[in-house]
Write a protein that holds these residues in place. Structure first.
Motif, PDB file in Angstrom:
ATOM      1  N   HIS A   5     141.326  50.115  74.175  1.00 40.56           N
ATOM      2  CA  HIS A   5     142.688  50.634  73.992  1.00 40.56           C
ATOM      3  C   HIS A   5     142.876  51.151  72.563  1.00 40.56           C
ATOM      4  N   LEU A   6     142.445  50.361  71.576  1.00 42.57           N
ATOM      5  CA  LEU A   6     142.562  50.783  70.181  1.00 42.57           C
ATOM      6  C   LEU A   6     141.741  52.045  69.909  1.00 42.57           C
ATOM      7  N   SER A   7     140.570  52.106  70.512  1.00 46.39           N
ATOM      8  CA  SER A   7     139.716  53.282  70.353  1.00 46.39           C
ATOM      9  C   SER A   7     140.398  54.525  70.911  1.00 46.39           C
ATOM     10  N   PHE A   8     140.957  54.398  72.115  1.00 53.49           N
ATOM     11  CA  PHE A   8     141.661  55.536  72.717  1.00 53.49           C
ATOM     12  C   PHE A   8     142.880  55.918  71.876  1.00 53.49           C
ATOM     13  N   LEU A   9     143.595  54.921  71.385  1.00 52.36           N
ATOM     14  CA  LEU A   9     144.767  55.174  70.542  1.00 52.36           C
ATOM     15  C   LEU A   9     144.368  55.956  69.289  1.00 52.36           C
ATOM     16  N   LEU A  10     143.314  55.513  68.625  1.00 55.31           N
ATOM     17  CA  LEU A  10     142.871  56.154  67.393  1.00 55.31           C
ATOM     18  C   LEU A  10     142.381  57.578  67.641  1.00 55.31           C
ATOM     19  N   GLU A  11     141.508  57.747  68.615  1.00 50.08           N
ATOM     20  CA  GLU A  11     140.939  59.076  68.870  1.00 50.08           C
ATOM     21  C   GLU A  11     141.991  60.038  69.431  1.00 50.08           C
ATOM     22  N   GLY A  12     142.877  59.532  70.279  1.00 42.49           N
ATOM     23  CA  GLY A  12     143.955  60.380  70.790  1.00 42.49           C
ATOM     24  C   GLY A  12     144.899  60.816  69.684  1.00 42.49           C
ATOM     25  N   ALA A  13     145.212  59.892  68.785  1.00 41.67           N
ATOM     26  CA  ALA A  13     146.083  60.229  67.658  1.00 41.67           C
ATOM     27  C   ALA A  13     145.414  61.258  66.758  1.00 41.67           C
ATOM     28  N   MET A  14     144.106  61.111  66.541  1.00 39.02           N
ATOM     29  CA  MET A  14     143.385  62.071  65.707  1.00 39.02           C
ATOM     30  C   MET A  14     143.401  63.454  66.358  1.00 39.02           C
ATOM     31  N   SER A  15     143.211  63.498  67.663  1.00 39.75           N
ATOM     32  CA  SER A  15     143.253  64.794  68.365  1.00 39.75           C
ATOM     33  C   SER A  15     144.619  65.447  68.247  1.00 39.75           C
ATOM     34  N   ARG A  16     145.662  64.668  68.487  1.00 37.23           N
ATOM     35  CA  ARG A  16     147.019  65.213  68.374  1.00 37.23           C
ATOM     36  C   ARG A  16     147.345  65.594  66.936  1.00 37.23           C
ATOM     37  N   ALA A  17     146.888  64.796  65.971  1.00 38.75           N
ATOM     38  CA  ALA A  17     147.109  65.130  64.560  1.00 38.75           C
ATOM     39  C   ALA A  17     146.452  66.463  64.226  1.00 38.75           C
ATOM     40  N   GLY A  18     145.275  66.694  64.802  1.00 42.71           N
ATOM     41  CA  GLY A  18     144.596  67.970  64.581  1.00 42.71           C
ATOM     42  C   GLY A  18     145.402  69.143  65.103  1.00 42.71           C
ATOM     43  N   LEU A  19     146.038  68.967  66.240  1.00 40.59           N
ATOM     44  CA  LEU A  19     146.894  70.029  66.793  1.00 40.59           C
ATOM     45  C   LEU A  19     148.145  70.218  65.951  1.00 40.59           C
ATOM     46  N   ASP A  20     148.687  69.099  65.449  1.00 45.32           N
ATOM     47  CA  ASP A  20     149.898  69.166  64.625  1.00 45.32           C
ATOM     48  C   ASP A  20     149.621  69.709  63.227  1.00 45.32           C
ATOM     49  N   GLY A  21     148.404  69.486  62.735  1.00 47.83           N
ATOM     50  CA  GLY A  21     148.048  69.929  61.395  1.00 47.83           C
ATOM     51  C   GLY A  21     148.436  68.967  60.289  1.00 47.83           C
ATOM     52  N   HIS A  22     148.795  67.727  60.658  1.00 44.22           N
ATOM     53  CA  HIS A  22     149.123  66.698  59.667  1.00 44.22           C
ATOM     54  C   HIS A  22     148.849  65.325  60.274  1.00 44.22           C
ATOM     55  N   ASP A  23     148.964  64.288  59.445  1.00 40.51           N
ATOM     56  CA  ASP A  23     148.542  62.951  59.863  1.00 40.51           C
ATOM     57  C   ASP A  23     149.644  62.076  60.460  1.00 40.51           C
ATOM     58  N   GLY A  24     150.762  62.649  60.813  1.00 35.61           N
ATOM     59  CA  GLY A  24     151.867  61.869  61.370  1.00 35.61           C
ATOM     60  C   GLY A  24     151.468  61.038  62.578  1.00 35.61           C
ATOM     61  N   ARG A  25     150.691  61.615  63.478  1.00 31.03           N
ATOM     62  CA  ARG A  25     150.258  60.875  64.674  1.00 31.03           C
ATOM     63  C   ARG A  25     149.356  59.702  64.301  1.00 31.03           C
ATOM     64  N   LEU A  26     148.531  59.883  63.287  1.00 32.49           N
ATOM     65  CA  LEU A  26     147.657  58.794  62.852  1.00 32.49           C
ATOM     66  C   LEU A  26     148.470  57.644  62.263  1.00 32.49           C
ATOM     67  N   LYS A  27     149.502  57.977  61.515  1.00 35.04           N
ATOM     68  CA  LYS A  27     150.358  56.934  60.951  1.00 35.04           C
ATOM     69  C   LYS A  27     151.083  56.177  62.060  1.00 35.04           C
ATOM     70  N   THR A  28     151.541  56.905  63.073  1.00 31.12           N
ATOM     71  CA  THR A  28     152.187  56.257  64.218  1.00 31.12           C
ATOM     72  C   THR A  28     151.184  55.369  64.946  1.00 31.12           C
ATOM     73  N   ALA A  29     149.978  55.852  65.151  1.00 30.00           N
ATOM     74  CA  ALA A  29     148.941  55.071  65.831  1.00 30.00           C
ATOM     75  C   ALA A  29     148.647  53.787  65.065  1.00 30.00           C
ATOM     76  N   ARG A  30     148.629  53.866  63.752  1.00 34.55           N
ATOM     77  CA  ARG A  30     148.385  52.667  62.946  1.00 34.55           C
ATOM     78  C   ARG A  30     149.486  51.641  63.165  1.00 34.55           C
ATOM     79  N   ARG A  31     150.745  52.105  63.217  1.00 34.61           N
ATOM     80  CA  ARG A  31     151.860  51.179  63.454  1.00 34.61           C
ATOM     81  C   ARG A  31     151.754  50.552  64.849  1.00 34.61           C
ATOM     82  N   ILE A  32     151.364  51.349  65.839  1.00 33.95           N
ATOM     83  CA  ILE A  32     151.186  50.822  67.195  1.00 33.95           C
ATOM     84  C   ILE A  32     150.056  49.796  67.205  1.00 33.95           C
TER      85      ILE A  32
END
Length: 191
Positions: free
Chosen positions: A156-183
Motif C-alpha cells: 500500500h505504501l509503495s503504491f501510495l508513493l509511486e502513484g503520488a510521484m506519477s501525479r506529481a510529475g503530471l502536476d509539475g510540483h511536489d504537492g502530491r508527494l507531500k500529501t502522500a507523506r501525510r497519508i
C-alpha cells in the motif's frame, strides 16, 4: 559544460538532463554530445551505444536516490521515521529535478520508453522492489508478528508513493508527494 570534468562525466550529466527533460527516445546522440561539449567519438569511446548510455543514466539515478535516502536515514531514529525517510528522499530527489522541469520519476519515465526485456527496465523494477522491501523491513520492526499486515501495508505504501510521484510529475510540483507523506504518517499511526 566544459572544463576539467572528464568527457564520460560530462556525457552522463548531459544525458541525465536531456533524458529527464526531453525523454530517452526524443534525445539524440547529437544533442547529448553538443550539451556535453564533446565530439561524437567521445561518446562511443565511453559508451558502446545509446542503450549503454541509457543504462548508465538509470544506474546514476538509482545511485543518486540511494545517496539521498541514506542521508535522510541518518536522522531517522524509529521505524516510522525510516518509512517517512523514504518519502522524504523522493521529495528531495524531486527537488533536484526542478531545474530540468519536474516530470516525476526519472526511472519510471525512462522505463516507460524501453522495450520489455530491456536491462534498464529490470533495473528500474529492482529499485521499486527495493523500496517495497525497505517498507516491509521497517514495518516488521514495528510489528514483527503481523506478517500479512506487513506485506499488505508495504505494498500500500509503495503504491501510495509511486502513484503520488506519477501525479506529481503530471502536476509539475511536489504537492502530491507531500500529501502522500501525510497519508503515510497516518497509516503508520494506525499500524
Amino acid at each position: 559544460m566544459t572544463g576539467r570534468m572528464p568527457a564520460r562525466e560530462r556525457l552522463l550529466k548531459a544525458a541525465a538532463e536531456l533524458f529527464y527533460s526531453e525523454g530517452v527516445g526524443a534525445t539524440g546522440i547529437d544533442a547529448i554530445t553538443a550539451r556535453a561539449g564533446v565530439a561524437k567519438m567521445s561518446l562511443y569511446n565511453n559508451f558502446s551505444s545509446k542503450a549503454d548510455l541509457v543504462n548508465a543514466y538509470i544506474q546514476g539515478r538509482r545511485t543518486e536516490w540511494q545517496a539521498i535516502y541514506q542521508e535522510r536515514l541518518k536522522s531517522a531514529a524509529t521505524p516510522q521515521e525510516r518509512v517517512l525517510a523514504i518519502f522524504d528522499s523522493y521529495l528531495d530527489h524531486a527537488e533536484a529535478a526542478y531545474d530540468w522541469g519536474f516530470r516525476g520519476c526519472g526511472l519510471l519515465n525512462a522505463a516507460a520508453e524501453l522495450p520489455v526485456g530491456d536491462p534498464g527496465r529490470a533495473s528500474v523494477a529492482s529499485q521499486k522492489e527495493e523500496v517495497e522491501r525497505l517498507f516491509r523491513a521497517y514495518l516488521g520492526e514495528m510489528r514483527p508478528e503481523a506478517a500479512t499486515a506487513i506485506v499488505e501495508t508495504a505494498e500500500h505504501l509503495s503504491f501510495l508513493l509511486e502513484g503520488a510521484m506519477s501525479r506529481a510529475g503530471l502536476d509539475g510540483h511536489d504537492g502530491r508527494l507531500k500529501t502522500a507523506r501525510r497519508i503515510a504518517a497516518s497509516i503508520l499511526e494506525r499500524f
